[in-house]
Design a protein around this motif. Structure first.
Motif, mmCIF file in Angstrom:
data_model
loop_
_atom_site.group_PDB
_atom_site.id
_atom_site.type_symbol
_atom_site.label_atom_id
_atom_site.label_comp_id
_atom_site.label_asym_id
_atom_site.label_seq_id
_atom_site.Cartn_x
_atom_site.Cartn_y
_atom_site.Cartn_z
ATOM 1 N N MET A 1 58.864 -2.721 -4.461
ATOM 2 C CA MET A 1 57.637 -1.989 -4.767
ATOM 3 C C MET A 1 57.031 -1.503 -3.451
ATOM 4 O O MET A 1 56.890 -2.268 -2.505
ATOM 5 C CB MET A 1 56.668 -2.926 -5.515
ATOM 6 N N ASP A 2 56.654 -0.214 -3.414
ATOM 7 C CA ASP A 2 56.087 0.325 -2.180
ATOM 8 C C ASP A 2 54.627 -0.107 -2.016
ATOM 9 O O ASP A 2 54.009 -0.644 -2.922
ATOM 10 C CB ASP A 2 56.241 1.848 -2.121
ATOM 11 N N THR A 3 54.085 0.151 -0.841
ATOM 12 C CA THR A 3 52.727 -0.318 -0.525
ATOM 13 C C THR A 3 51.654 0.373 -1.358
ATOM 14 O O THR A 3 50.633 -0.239 -1.676
ATOM 15 C CB THR A 3 52.418 -0.130 0.973
ATOM 16 N N ALA A 4 51.892 1.643 -1.729
ATOM 17 C CA ALA A 4 50.907 2.356 -2.562
ATOM 18 C C ALA A 4 50.811 1.698 -3.937
ATOM 19 O O ALA A 4 49.711 1.489 -4.468
ATOM 20 C CB ALA A 4 51.292 3.823 -2.701
ATOM 21 N N ALA A 5 51.953 1.360 -4.519
ATOM 22 C CA ALA A 5 51.969 0.701 -5.824
ATOM 23 C C ALA A 5 51.320 -0.681 -5.729
ATOM 24 O O ALA A 5 50.553 -1.081 -6.611
ATOM 25 C CB ALA A 5 53.403 0.585 -6.346
ATOM 26 N N GLN A 6 51.618 -1.408 -4.652
ATOM 27 C CA GLN A 6 51.006 -2.720 -4.443
ATOM 28 C C GLN A 6 49.489 -2.603 -4.352
ATOM 29 O O GLN A 6 48.758 -3.418 -4.894
ATOM 30 C CB GLN A 6 51.534 -3.367 -3.159
ATOM 31 N N SER A 7 49.036 -1.568 -3.659
ATOM 32 C CA SER A 7 47.609 -1.352 -3.472
ATOM 33 C C SER A 7 46.913 -1.093 -4.809
ATOM 34 O O SER A 7 45.836 -1.631 -5.068
ATOM 35 C CB SER A 7 47.393 -0.175 -2.516
ATOM 36 N N VAL A 8 47.534 -0.271 -5.661
ATOM 37 C CA VAL A 8 46.947 0.042 -6.972
ATOM 38 C C VAL A 8 46.891 -1.222 -7.836
ATOM 39 O O VAL A 8 45.865 -1.525 -8.449
ATOM 40 C CB VAL A 8 47.744 1.159 -7.690
ATOM 41 N N GLU A 9 47.986 -1.958 -7.875
ATOM 42 C CA GLU A 9 48.018 -3.180 -8.688
ATOM 43 C C GLU A 9 47.004 -4.207 -8.187
ATOM 44 O O GLU A 9 46.337 -4.867 -8.975
ATOM 45 C CB GLU A 9 49.423 -3.781 -8.724
ATOM 46 N N LYS A 10 46.902 -4.329 -6.870
ATOM 47 C CA LYS A 10 45.952 -5.277 -6.292
ATOM 48 C C LYS A 10 44.523 -4.873 -6.641
ATOM 49 O O LYS A 10 43.679 -5.719 -6.956
ATOM 50 C CB LYS A 10 46.136 -5.351 -4.772
ATOM 51 N N LYS A 11 44.269 -3.572 -6.618
ATOM 52 C CA LYS A 11 42.934 -3.044 -6.922
ATOM 53 C C LYS A 11 42.508 -3.422 -8.347
ATOM 54 O O LYS A 11 41.350 -3.750 -8.591
ATOM 55 C CB LYS A 11 42.961 -1.522 -6.758
ATOM 56 N N TYR A 12 43.463 -3.401 -9.293
ATOM 57 C CA TYR A 12 43.136 -3.666 -10.698
ATOM 58 C C TYR A 12 43.342 -5.117 -11.111
ATOM 59 O O TYR A 12 42.955 -5.506 -12.208
ATOM 60 C CB TYR A 12 43.965 -2.758 -11.616
ATOM 61 N N ARG A 13 43.951 -5.934 -10.262
ATOM 62 C CA ARG A 13 44.276 -7.319 -10.625
ATOM 63 C C ARG A 13 43.043 -8.101 -11.071
ATOM 64 O O ARG A 13 43.060 -8.796 -12.090
ATOM 65 C CB ARG A 13 44.958 -8.023 -9.457
ATOM 66 N N VAL A 14 41.953 -7.988 -10.321
ATOM 67 C CA VAL A 14 40.733 -8.727 -10.665
ATOM 68 C C VAL A 14 40.216 -8.278 -12.032
ATOM 69 O O VAL A 14 39.809 -9.114 -12.849
ATOM 70 C CB VAL A 14 39.647 -8.533 -9.575
ATOM 71 N N TRP A 15 40.242 -6.973 -12.287
ATOM 72 C CA TRP A 15 39.774 -6.453 -13.575
ATOM 73 C C TRP A 15 40.643 -6.942 -14.722
ATOM 74 O O TRP A 15 40.138 -7.282 -15.802
ATOM 75 C CB TRP A 15 39.729 -4.917 -13.565
ATOM 76 N N ILE A 16 41.950 -6.972 -14.510
ATOM 77 C CA ILE A 16 42.864 -7.445 -15.554
ATOM 78 C C ILE A 16 42.571 -8.906 -15.881
ATOM 79 O O ILE A 16 42.461 -9.282 -17.052
ATOM 80 C CB ILE A 16 44.338 -7.253 -15.123
ATOM 81 N N ILE A 17 42.423 -9.718 -14.858
ATOM 82 C CA ILE A 17 42.130 -11.146 -15.065
ATOM 83 C C ILE A 17 40.776 -11.306 -15.751
ATOM 84 O O ILE A 17 40.644 -12.044 -16.734
ATOM 85 C CB ILE A 17 42.181 -11.921 -13.729
ATOM 86 N N LEU A 18 39.779 -10.595 -15.244
ATOM 87 C CA LEU A 18 38.433 -10.690 -15.801
ATOM 88 C C LEU A 18 38.404 -10.282 -17.277
ATOM 89 O O LEU A 18 37.890 -11.019 -18.127
ATOM 90 C CB LEU A 18 37.473 -9.820 -14.984
ATOM 91 N N LEU A 19 38.980 -9.129 -17.592
ATOM 92 C CA LEU A 19 38.991 -8.654 -18.978
ATOM 93 C C LEU A 19 39.816 -9.562 -19.881
ATOM 94 O O LEU A 19 39.465 -9.779 -21.049
ATOM 95 C CB LEU A 19 39.513 -7.218 -19.051
ATOM 96 N N SER A 20 40.903 -10.095 -19.352
ATOM 97 C CA SER A 20 41.776 -10.974 -20.143
ATOM 98 C C SER A 20 41.090 -12.282 -20.515
ATOM 99 O O SER A 20 41.446 -12.914 -21.506
ATOM 100 C CB SER A 20 43.069 -11.272 -19.374
ATOM 101 N N VAL A 21 40.121 -12.690 -19.718
ATOM 102 C CA VAL A 21 39.365 -13.912 -20.003
ATOM 103 C C VAL A 21 38.101 -13.590 -20.799
ATOM 104 O O VAL A 21 37.801 -14.232 -21.809
ATOM 105 C CB VAL A 21 39.008 -14.652 -18.685
ATOM 106 N N VAL A 22 37.369 -12.575 -20.357
ATOM 107 C CA VAL A 22 36.066 -12.261 -20.957
ATOM 108 C C VAL A 22 36.196 -11.750 -22.394
ATOM 109 O O VAL A 22 35.417 -12.165 -23.263
ATOM 110 C CB VAL A 22 35.296 -11.238 -20.080
ATOM 111 N N ILE A 23 37.150 -10.874 -22.669
ATOM 112 C CA ILE A 23 37.255 -10.291 -24.018
ATOM 113 C C ILE A 23 37.475 -11.363 -25.084
ATOM 114 O O ILE A 23 36.716 -11.419 -26.058
ATOM 115 C CB ILE A 23 38.325 -9.178 -24.075
ATOM 116 N N PRO A 24 38.477 -12.244 -24.948
ATOM 117 C CA PRO A 24 38.643 -13.259 -26.002
ATOM 118 C C PRO A 24 37.439 -14.200 -26.135
ATOM 119 O O PRO A 24 37.062 -14.567 -27.256
ATOM 120 C CB PRO A 24 39.892 -14.042 -25.566
#
Length: 196
Positions: A1-24
């Motif tokens: 995985m290139d650095t641009a893709a890593q950067s995008v995934e890292k940027k959204y990681r917190v949101w994914i974790i937060l939404l995955s916990v908060v929604i349920p």
């Protein structure tokens, strides 16, 4: 995985974790909250269950068409359909919570609508109640699991990490499809017991 893709995934990681916990958690809490208990004089939104069941059905169709589109190389159509599927899932969630905040829960087999499953009712529905509960429990469990899978699969597409996107989509797609289809099945099984 290139650095641009890593950067995008890292940027959204917190949101994914937060939404995955908060929604349920939010759904579970709001599911138990009844607006009438807080003095709101609201009529139960009895018209919503067939609508959100229909949205589940439409989501299933959109998912199948989206997979067919990507297999035919129609990437933009696939992308738009997946955005639509996510939007439909969000609409379902809002309607589902709104219904349960205004109406009492329905008990499978409660023919006389008194909120209690009496022995005679239990005997009448028999084994079908266990089938319903089995489908419902897996539907609920997978609907929680699917949240981070959908979000991460989507973020991998956003980051143009298509190899990793496809790999995860092979897991996400059948689970999401199962949740959408069983949402309709659960509605069809419980609908005779709604107290309208």
């Amino acid at each position: 995985m290139d650095t641009a893709a890593q950067s995008v995934e890292k940027k959204y990681r917190v949101w994914i974790i937060l939404l995955s916990v908060v929604i349920p958690i939010a759904v579970a809490v709001l599911f138990s909250v009844k607006l009438k208990d807080f003095g709101f004089d609201v009529e139960p939104l009895y018209f919503l269950p067939p609508i959100y069941a229909g949205i589940n059905g439409l989501t299933a169709v959109v998912l199948v068409v989206a997979v067919m589109a990507i297999r035919r190389g129609k990437q933009k159509l696939h992308e738009n359909l997946m955005k639509f599927a996510i939007t439909l899932s969000c609409m379902f969630l809002v309607m589902y919570v709104a219904y349960h905040m205004t109406a009492d829960s329905t008990i499978f087999g409660d023919f006389n609508h008194n909120g209690v499953l009496e022995l005679s009712e239990q005997n009448e529905v028999g084994f079908s109640r266990y089938i319903y509960l089995f489908i419902l429990l897996f539907h609920i469990a997978l609907s929680v699991i699917i949240i981070p899978l959908v979000l991460l699969t989507y973020v991998r597409a956003l980051s143009k990490s298509f190899v990793r996107h496809r790999k995860l989509a092979r897991i996400t797609y059948p689970l999401w499809l199962y949740v959408a289809v069983t949402g309709v099945v659960v509605y069809l099984m419980i609908s005779p017991y709604y107290n309208y």
